[in-house]
Design a protein around this motif. Structure first.
Motif, PDB file in Angstrom:
ATOM      1  N   GLY A   1      79.282  19.777 -72.524  1.00 23.48           N
ATOM      2  CA  GLY A   1      80.279  18.938 -72.806  1.00 23.48           C
ATOM      3  C   GLY A   1      80.097  17.326 -71.502  1.00 23.48           C
ATOM      4  O   GLY A   1      78.740  17.165 -71.582  1.00 23.48           O
ATOM      5  N   SER A   2      80.767  16.261 -71.575  1.00 27.18           N
ATOM      6  CA  SER A   2      81.479  14.957 -70.906  1.00 27.18           C
ATOM      7  C   SER A   2      80.241  14.729 -70.148  1.00 27.18           C
ATOM      8  O   SER A   2      79.425  13.764 -69.911  1.00 27.18           O
ATOM      9  CB  SER A   2      82.279  14.692 -70.813  1.00 27.18           C
ATOM     10  N   CYS A   3      80.410  15.836 -68.943  1.00 27.95           N
ATOM     11  CA  CYS A   3      79.083  15.374 -68.103  1.00 27.95           C
ATOM     12  C   CYS A   3      77.096  15.666 -68.037  1.00 27.95           C
ATOM     13  O   CYS A   3      77.069  15.141 -67.160  1.00 27.95           O
ATOM     14  CB  CYS A   3      79.546  16.313 -66.633  1.00 27.95           C
ATOM     15  N   LEU A   4      77.794  16.415 -69.161  1.00 33.10           N
ATOM     16  CA  LEU A   4      75.959  16.627 -69.513  1.00 33.10           C
ATOM     17  C   LEU A   4      75.281  15.387 -69.978  1.00 33.10           C
ATOM     18  O   LEU A   4      74.306  14.974 -69.398  1.00 33.10           O
ATOM     19  CB  LEU A   4      75.819  18.126 -70.588  1.00 33.10           C
ATOM     20  N   HIS A   5      76.195  14.972 -71.003  1.00 30.60           N
ATOM     21  CA  HIS A   5      75.844  13.216 -71.320  1.00 30.60           C
ATOM     22  C   HIS A   5      75.775  12.091 -70.619  1.00 30.60           C
ATOM     23  O   HIS A   5      74.575  11.784 -70.334  1.00 30.60           O
ATOM     24  CB  HIS A   5      76.963  12.514 -72.372  1.00 30.60           C
ATOM     25  N   SER A   6      76.818  12.192 -69.290  1.00 27.13           N
ATOM     26  CA  SER A   6      76.628  11.209 -68.813  1.00 27.13           C
ATOM     27  C   SER A   6      75.542  11.714 -67.329  1.00 27.13           C
ATOM     28  O   SER A   6      75.046  10.119 -66.347  1.00 27.13           O
ATOM     29  CB  SER A   6      78.043  10.510 -68.047  1.00 27.13           C
ATOM     30  N   GLN A   7      75.509  12.940 -67.058  1.00 24.58           N
ATOM     31  CA  GLN A   7      75.138  13.501 -66.285  1.00 24.58           C
ATOM     32  C   GLN A   7      75.527  12.262 -64.608  1.00 24.58           C
ATOM     33  O   GLN A   7      74.514  12.321 -63.368  1.00 24.58           O
ATOM     34  CB  GLN A   7      73.643  12.925 -66.143  1.00 24.58           C
TER      35      GLN A   7
ATOM     36  N   GLY B   1      83.925  13.491 -62.948  1.00 24.27           N
ATOM     37  CA  GLY B   1      84.009  14.830 -64.128  1.00 24.27           C
ATOM     38  C   GLY B   1      84.201  15.679 -63.402  1.00 24.27           C
ATOM     39  O   GLY B   1      83.672  15.784 -62.259  1.00 24.27           O
ATOM     40  N   ILE B   2      84.569  16.364 -64.608  1.00 24.25           N
ATOM     41  CA  ILE B   2      84.578  18.490 -64.688  1.00 24.25           C
ATOM     42  C   ILE B   2      83.404  18.901 -65.594  1.00 24.25           C
ATOM     43  O   ILE B   2      83.855  18.608 -66.497  1.00 24.25           O
ATOM     44  CB  ILE B   2      86.203  18.928 -64.656  1.00 24.25           C
ATOM     45  N   VAL B   3      82.249  19.679 -64.793  1.00 24.38           N
ATOM     46  CA  VAL B   3      81.279  19.644 -65.346  1.00 24.38           C
ATOM     47  C   VAL B   3      81.311  21.203 -66.092  1.00 24.38           C
ATOM     48  O   VAL B   3      82.749  22.143 -66.128  1.00 24.38           O
ATOM     49  CB  VAL B   3      80.029  20.179 -64.343  1.00 24.38           C
ATOM     50  N   ASP B   4      81.067  21.446 -67.453  1.00 24.20           N
ATOM     51  CA  ASP B   4      81.689  22.198 -68.563  1.00 24.20           C
ATOM     52  C   ASP B   4      80.534  22.976 -68.551  1.00 24.20           C
ATOM     53  O   ASP B   4      78.981  23.317 -68.523  1.00 24.20           O
ATOM     54  CB  ASP B   4      81.969  21.741 -69.735  1.00 24.20           C
ATOM     55  N   PHE B   5      80.724  24.644 -67.749  1.00 24.37           N
ATOM     56  CA  PHE B   5      79.765  25.705 -68.527  1.00 24.37           C
ATOM     57  C   PHE B   5      79.985  26.961 -69.423  1.00 24.37           C
ATOM     58  O   PHE B   5      81.442  27.046 -69.297  1.00 24.37           O
ATOM     59  CB  PHE B   5      79.434  26.548 -67.289  1.00 24.37           C
ATOM     60  N   TYR B   6      79.376  27.722 -70.045  1.00 21.28           N
ATOM     61  CA  TYR B   6      79.722  28.410 -70.571  1.00 21.28           C
ATOM     62  C   TYR B   6      78.922  29.806 -69.969  1.00 21.28           C
ATOM     63  O   TYR B   6      77.484  29.178 -69.432  1.00 21.28           O
ATOM     64  CB  TYR B   6      79.077  29.376 -71.952  1.00 21.28           C
TER      65      TYR B   6
ATOM     66  N   PHE C   1      87.678  29.454 -66.044  1.00 21.50           N
ATOM     67  CA  PHE C   1      88.113  29.602 -64.477  1.00 21.50           C
ATOM     68  C   PHE C   1      87.947  28.228 -63.913  1.00 21.50           C
ATOM     69  O   PHE C   1      87.088  27.113 -64.762  1.00 21.50           O
ATOM     70  CB  PHE C   1      87.486  30.506 -64.019  1.00 21.50           C
ATOM     71  N   TYR C   2      87.970  28.126 -62.642  1.00 19.95           N
ATOM     72  CA  TYR C   2      87.487  26.390 -61.878  1.00 19.95           C
ATOM     73  C   TYR C   2      86.639  27.216 -60.910  1.00 19.95           C
ATOM     74  O   TYR C   2      87.439  28.252 -60.406  1.00 19.95           O
ATOM     75  CB  TYR C   2      88.852  25.752 -61.114  1.00 19.95           C
ATOM     76  N   LEU C   3      86.403  25.971 -61.017  1.00 20.74           N
ATOM     77  CA  LEU C   3      84.986  26.569 -59.411  1.00 20.74           C
ATOM     78  C   LEU C   3      85.198  24.631 -58.537  1.00 20.74           C
ATOM     79  O   LEU C   3      84.703  23.794 -59.086  1.00 20.74           O
ATOM     80  CB  LEU C   3      83.813  26.926 -59.609  1.00 20.74           C
ATOM     81  N   GLU C   4      84.881  24.905 -57.744  1.00 18.80           N
ATOM     82  CA  GLU C   4      84.919  24.091 -56.538  1.00 18.80           C
ATOM     83  C   GLU C   4      83.804  24.217 -55.418  1.00 18.80           C
ATOM     84  O   GLU C   4      83.673  25.409 -55.231  1.00 18.80           O
ATOM     85  CB  GLU C   4      86.267  22.884 -55.363  1.00 18.80           C
TER      86      GLU C   4
ATOM     87  N   LYS D   1      84.420  23.597 -64.828  1.00 18.42           N
ATOM     88  CA  LYS D   1      85.222  24.459 -65.532  1.00 18.42           C
ATOM     89  C   LYS D   1      84.053  25.493 -66.189  1.00 18.42           C
ATOM     90  O   LYS D   1      83.396  25.515 -66.625  1.00 18.42           O
ATOM     91  CB  LYS D   1      86.232  23.832 -66.649  1.00 18.42           C
ATOM     92  N   TYR D   2      84.189  26.905 -66.222  1.00 16.95           N
ATOM     93  CA  TYR D   2      83.382  27.795 -66.500  1.00 16.95           C
ATOM     94  C   TYR D   2      84.406  29.027 -67.606  1.00 16.95           C
ATOM     95  O   TYR D   2      85.141  29.119 -67.118  1.00 16.95           O
ATOM     96  CB  TYR D   2      82.664  28.460 -65.922  1.00 16.95           C
ATOM     97  N   ALA D   3      83.727  28.956 -68.724  1.00 18.00           N
ATOM     98  CA  ALA D   3      83.844  29.667 -69.469  1.00 18.00           C
ATOM     99  C   ALA D   3      83.487  30.756 -69.581  1.00 18.00           C
ATOM    100  O   ALA D   3      82.264  30.832 -69.746  1.00 18.00           O
ATOM    101  CB  ALA D   3      84.733  29.367 -71.096  1.00 18.00           C
TER     102      ALA D   3
END
Length: 324
Positions: free
Chosen positions: A55-61, A66-71, A98-101, A112-114
């Motif tokens: 996702g986008s946070c991977l590109h921007s670091q 942003g909200i980081v995307d994980f699987y 799910f959401y994680l803070e 956000k992780y799937a």
């Protein structure tokens, strides 16, 4: 709910493609991502096989805005959850979201992780008719964590398989033409985005292709030998597609079917997210605003009944063309 009603005829990934995927997934990441790894390892314990960042946070670091995307890939849904209904929902229609803070010293880390099983992940990148998994994971990602070498190898093979599945499903749409990697991936990602309800601006597929152009050039070149005689390599990043009009029409019919299937699956997944994703309404409104500039009013009715009123809002956004 099965998604592999039309099985793909995809061969094994070439060894060179596997090596390239392994190289891409192992690139260095900012240390800011490590707290997520520890939090997810704690949350899923012995059921955790791997964590994939995309996702986008991977590109921007950049994790501040942003909200980081994980699987999160698990070995068994029953072992992954304390609540039985979450495992049943995950098995019925993967993934659960799910959401994680995580509170930080200077800012809050958000993700956000799937959650998906290794079996579903492998099947989804190889056999699913819909592009939900293989279009996401044909794109460059990082493996943040793997339980062991076997799990790491399984993930890398599934990612390489995604590239093949993606190209096999999209290249015939180019018909009889001479193309390069930019045209191949822009066309393919455009088709995949249209198969989901996504609040993306037009041109997003080309923008993503440009962000990882070097990676896409290498992936295409290394996957080309597995794509058959209809896909001919002419030189560096120059390919000749030899697909007759009948083959092109057939593949475009499949993508029209994916669009209808994707709308049903998107509504079901969004409905399921109201049971698993705390703050899903706020997240959806934020994402729509970020990608389209359109503000969604979050009313008391929407907060009290996110499923019922959320579907109404979604229908209005589709009619307005905000969500496609």
């Amino acid at each position: 709910m099965t998604q592999n009603s039309i099985a793909s005829n995809i061969g094994q990934p070439p060894a060179a493609l596997l090596r390239e995927v392994s190289s891409q997934t192992s690139r260095t990441l900012a240390a800011d991502f490590l707290p997520f790894q520890e939090a997810l390892k704690t949350r899923f314990g012995a059921s955790l096989d791997a964590i994939i960042l995309y996702g986008s946070c991977l590109h921007s670091q950049d994790l501040k805005e942003g909200i980081v995307d994980f699987y999160v890939v698990v070995n068994d849904y029953r072992q992954a959850y304390r609540k039985r209904h979450l495992g049943l929902l995950n098995a019925w229609l993967a993934p659960n979201v799910f959401y994680l803070e995580i509170p930080g010293e200077t800012f809050t880390l958000r993700a956000k992780y799937a959650v998906i099983s290794m079996a579903n992940f492998e099947k989804g990148t190889r056999d699913w008719f819909h592009s939900y998994l293989w279009a996401r994971f044909a794109q460059p990602v990082r493996v943040l964590y793997a339980r062991d070498a076997t799990c790491h190898s399984q993930i890398e093979r599934a990612l390489a398989q995604s590239v093949l599945t993606f190209l096999k499903a999209t290249v015939p749409a180019l018909g009889d033409s001479q193309v390069n990697a930019e045209e191949i991936w822009t066309q393919g990602l455009t088709l995949a985005y249209a198969a989901e309800l996504r609040p993306e601006r037009s041109g997003r597929a080309r923008q993503l292709t440009h962000l990882n152009m070097g990676d896409y050039i290498r992936l295409t070149a290394l996957a080309a030998p597995a794509l058959g005689p209809q896909f001919e390599t002419l030189g560096h990043d120059v390919y000749q597609c030899h697909f007759e009009s009948m083959a092109r029409r057939r593949i475009l019919r499949q993508w029209r079917l994916r669009r209808w299937q994707g709308r049903v699956l998107s509504v079901l997944r969004l409905s399921k997210a109201t049971l698993t994703f705390a703050g899903c309404i706020d997240y959806a409104a934020w994402k729509i605003k970020r990608h389209t500039g359109v503000s969604v009013e979050i009313t008391p009715h929407l907060r009290r009944h996110p499923l019922l009123w959320g579907l109404k809002v979604l229908w209005q956004l589709v009619r307005q063309g905000v969500v496609r």
